[in-house]
Design an enzyme around this catalytic site. Structure first.
Site, PDB file in Angstrom:
ATOM      1  N   TYR A 121       5.126   9.652  -2.930  1.00 38.46           N
ATOM      2  CA  TYR A 121       4.211   9.478  -1.578  1.00 38.46           C
ATOM      3  C   TYR A 121       4.597   9.748  -0.351  1.00 38.46           C
ATOM      4  CZ  TYR A 121       1.270   6.407   1.304  1.00 38.46           C
ATOM      5  OH  TYR A 121       0.284   5.789   2.209  1.00 38.46           O
ATOM      6  N   ARG A 172       7.758 -17.947   6.347  1.00 37.55           N
ATOM      7  CA  ARG A 172       8.446 -16.602   5.954  1.00 37.55           C
ATOM      8  C   ARG A 172       9.321 -16.720   4.813  1.00 37.55           C
ATOM      9  NH1 ARG A 172      13.083 -15.714   8.525  1.00 37.55           N
ATOM     10  NH2 ARG A 172      12.341 -16.217  10.494  1.00 37.55           N
ATOM     11  N   LYS A 179      -4.319  -0.826  -2.600  1.00 39.13           N
ATOM     12  CA  LYS A 179      -5.363   0.038  -3.463  1.00 39.13           C
ATOM     13  C   LYS A 179      -6.193  -0.937  -4.569  1.00 39.13           C
ATOM     14  CE  LYS A 179      -3.373   2.995  -0.589  1.00 39.13           C
ATOM     15  NZ  LYS A 179      -2.034   3.502  -0.942  1.00 39.13           N
ATOM     16  N   ASP A 234       6.999   3.016  -8.652  1.00 40.41           N
ATOM     17  CA  ASP A 234       5.630   2.782  -7.896  1.00 40.41           C
ATOM     18  C   ASP A 234       4.656   2.971  -8.680  1.00 40.41           C
ATOM     19  OD1 ASP A 234       3.430   2.785  -6.348  1.00 40.41           O
ATOM     20  OD2 ASP A 234       4.387   4.017  -4.662  1.00 40.41           O
TER      21      ASP A 234
HETATM   22  C1  LIG Z   1      -1.039   3.679  -0.294  1.00 45.58           C
HETATM   23  C2  LIG Z   1       0.171   4.029  -1.084  1.00 45.58           C
HETATM   24  C3  LIG Z   1       1.518   3.529  -0.684  1.00 45.58           C
HETATM   25  C4  LIG Z   1       1.745   2.872   0.737  1.00 45.58           C
HETATM   26  O1  LIG Z   1       1.072   1.726   0.879  1.00 45.58           O
HETATM   27  P1  LIG Z   1       0.494   0.962   2.043  1.00 45.58           P
HETATM   28  O2  LIG Z   1      -0.289  -0.396   1.670  1.00 45.58           O
HETATM   29  O3  LIG Z   1      -0.411   2.226   2.539  1.00 45.58           O
HETATM   30  O4  LIG Z   1       1.635   0.687   3.051  1.00 45.58           O
HETATM   31  C5  LIG Z   1       2.682   3.610  -1.481  1.00 45.58           C
HETATM   32  N1  LIG Z   1       2.717   4.358  -2.551  1.00 45.58           N
HETATM   33  C6  LIG Z   1       1.496   4.672  -3.159  1.00 45.58           C
HETATM   34  C7  LIG Z   1       1.640   5.580  -4.225  1.00 45.58           C
HETATM   35  C8  LIG Z   1       0.165   4.660  -2.519  1.00 45.58           C
HETATM   36  O5  LIG Z   1      -0.857   5.403  -2.956  1.00 45.58           O
END
Ligand SMILES: *Cc1c(COP(=O)(O)O)cnc(C)c1O
Length: 385
Positions: free
Chosen positions: A103, A51, A200, A175
């Site tokens: 998001y 961890r 993603k 982000d």
């Molecule tokens: C998918 C997404 C998230 C969240 O990520 P997870 O891996 O699904 O927890 C946050 N910000 C954006 C822009 C996203 O597309």
């Protein structure tokens, strides 16, 4: 890191291909060990418990830090685990300003979870400088940016907003999921912390969930490290390895998928059934001037409107190439319907006010031949009208 002398195309390979000193294996081993033997009673080694740190995770964390031009990287079980950890650098009584197009998961975290711990929030249109300046309070600690936004692809000027945040004594978090460090480097534009859903584009194959944080300076990095270890939402080592595998092809995927997206967006603009195309890489987009200044392309995600939910239902049944699902950023094209998927919980009035109309589809463009993608939409459009 010595890797900083290289271009991103070299860095995605060099930072993920790290020979194992024990064997010479050119890929970092998947270190499936929760604990590490301490050979000296008085001096413990670099790792003790996974961890707190793991050799496979270390390679991934160093890789993303190098790519984002930051000092430290951190890997989490999901994007939301990364985002919640970053926002818990705030204390009770602090205030955060967020882009109104944030998001959905971040919206839920801030409005339903963090609020329980006394963290206040304000959502603003970050493109409206006067509104942003007005939103600052004496306790504002962070301005939270997401650009381009989901699903209408609105662009925020990172350098301008970061500068305003700093002038008010706040930090700027970005982000960067939609762009990745290949297309946009928020820390170079003045941001203090970058977030990713590694699920993603970074992983890129719709296989794993992952989240990442990169900090610009050591002090904020220390705070994030403390929270990563204290809260424990770290990324498992097998998934760290898969994410490293994904990053190796990140540059080539982003370049090709962006080119496909631009070609598809340009073509969509000419289709009679399409009433609107949102893509910041189009030179006639209102977002193009800022996007082309701060990012290398418009990215691989676009959205377009075909007038009604009824048309959308038909299109989804008629297309043969993209998968119809949530998520984005993969080798395969992904078509999604925000009103029923990512924004299902938002009431219609609020949705419409954000440009998420009943005829809006989001298209995450994959690596298929773009001529096939056009032909596929064309045959569907012809059967709808
Ligand atoms: C998918 C997404 C998230 C969240 O990520 P997870 O891996 O699904 O927890 C946050 N910000 C954006 C822009 C996203 O597309």
């Amino acid at each position: 890191m010595a890797n900083n002398q290289f271009s991103d195309w070299t860095k995605v390979i060099k930072s993920t291909t790290k020979p194992d000193p024990a064997t010479g294996a050119i890929n970092p081993p998947i270190q499936l060990s929760s604990t590490f033997e301490q050979r000296d009673f008085d001096h413990f080694g670099k790792w003790d418990y996974s961890r707190s740190g793991n050799p496979t995770r270390d390679v991934l964390e160093a890789s993303i830090a190098t790519l984002e031009h930051g000092t430290r990287g951190f890997a989490f079980a999901t994007g939301m685990a990364a985002i919640s950890t970053a926002l818990l650098t705030l204390n009770q009584g602090d205030h955060v300003i967020l882009t109104k197009n944030v998001y959905g998961g971040t919206f839920r975290l801030v409005t339903q979870v963090l609020v329980k711990y006394g963290i206040e929030y304000t959502f603003v249109d970050l493109g409206d400088e006067a509104a942003l300046k007005q939103a600052f309070q004496s306790n504002t600690k962070v301005v939270y940016i997401e650009t381009p936004s989901n699903p209408t692809l609105q662009v925020t000027n990172i350098a301008d907003v970061a500068q305003i945040a700093h002038a008010h004594g706040a930090l700027a978090f970005v982000d960067n999921t939609f762009m990745t460090p290949i297309l946009q480097k928020p820390l170079d534009l003045g941001a203090d912390l970058v977030l990713h859903s590694g699920t993603k584009f970074l992983a890129g194959h719709s296989d794993i969930l992952a989240g990442l944080i990169v900090t610009k300076d050591q002090d904020l990095g220390d705070q994030v490290y403390f929270l990563q270890n204290a809260m424990g939402a770290t990324l498992g080592v097998s998934d760290c390895w898969l994410l490293l595998r994904g990053i190796k092809t990140l540059a080539v995927r982003m370049e090709k998928e962006s080119a496909n997206a631009l070609a598809l967006a340009t073509w969509l603009e000419q289709q009679p059934l399409v009433t609107k195309v949102n893509y910041p890489g189009l030179s006639d987009s209102p977002d193009y001037p800022v996007q082309s200044k701060q990012a290398a392309s418009g990215g691989a995600v676009l959205s377009f409107d075909i007038g009604s939910e009824d048309n959308v239902r038909k299109l989804v049944e008629l297309v043969k190439i993209p998968v119809f699902s949530v998520s984005l950023g993969a080798v395969e094209s992904i078509l999604s319907y925000p009103p029923k998927m990512s924004h299902a919980e938002m009431n219609p009035a609020e949705r419409h006010a954000r440009g998420i109309t009943d005829g809006l589809l989001r298209y995450s463009v994959g690596l298929e031949d773009v001529e096939d993608l056009k032909a596929d939409l064309k045959q569907a459009f012809e059967q709808i009208k």
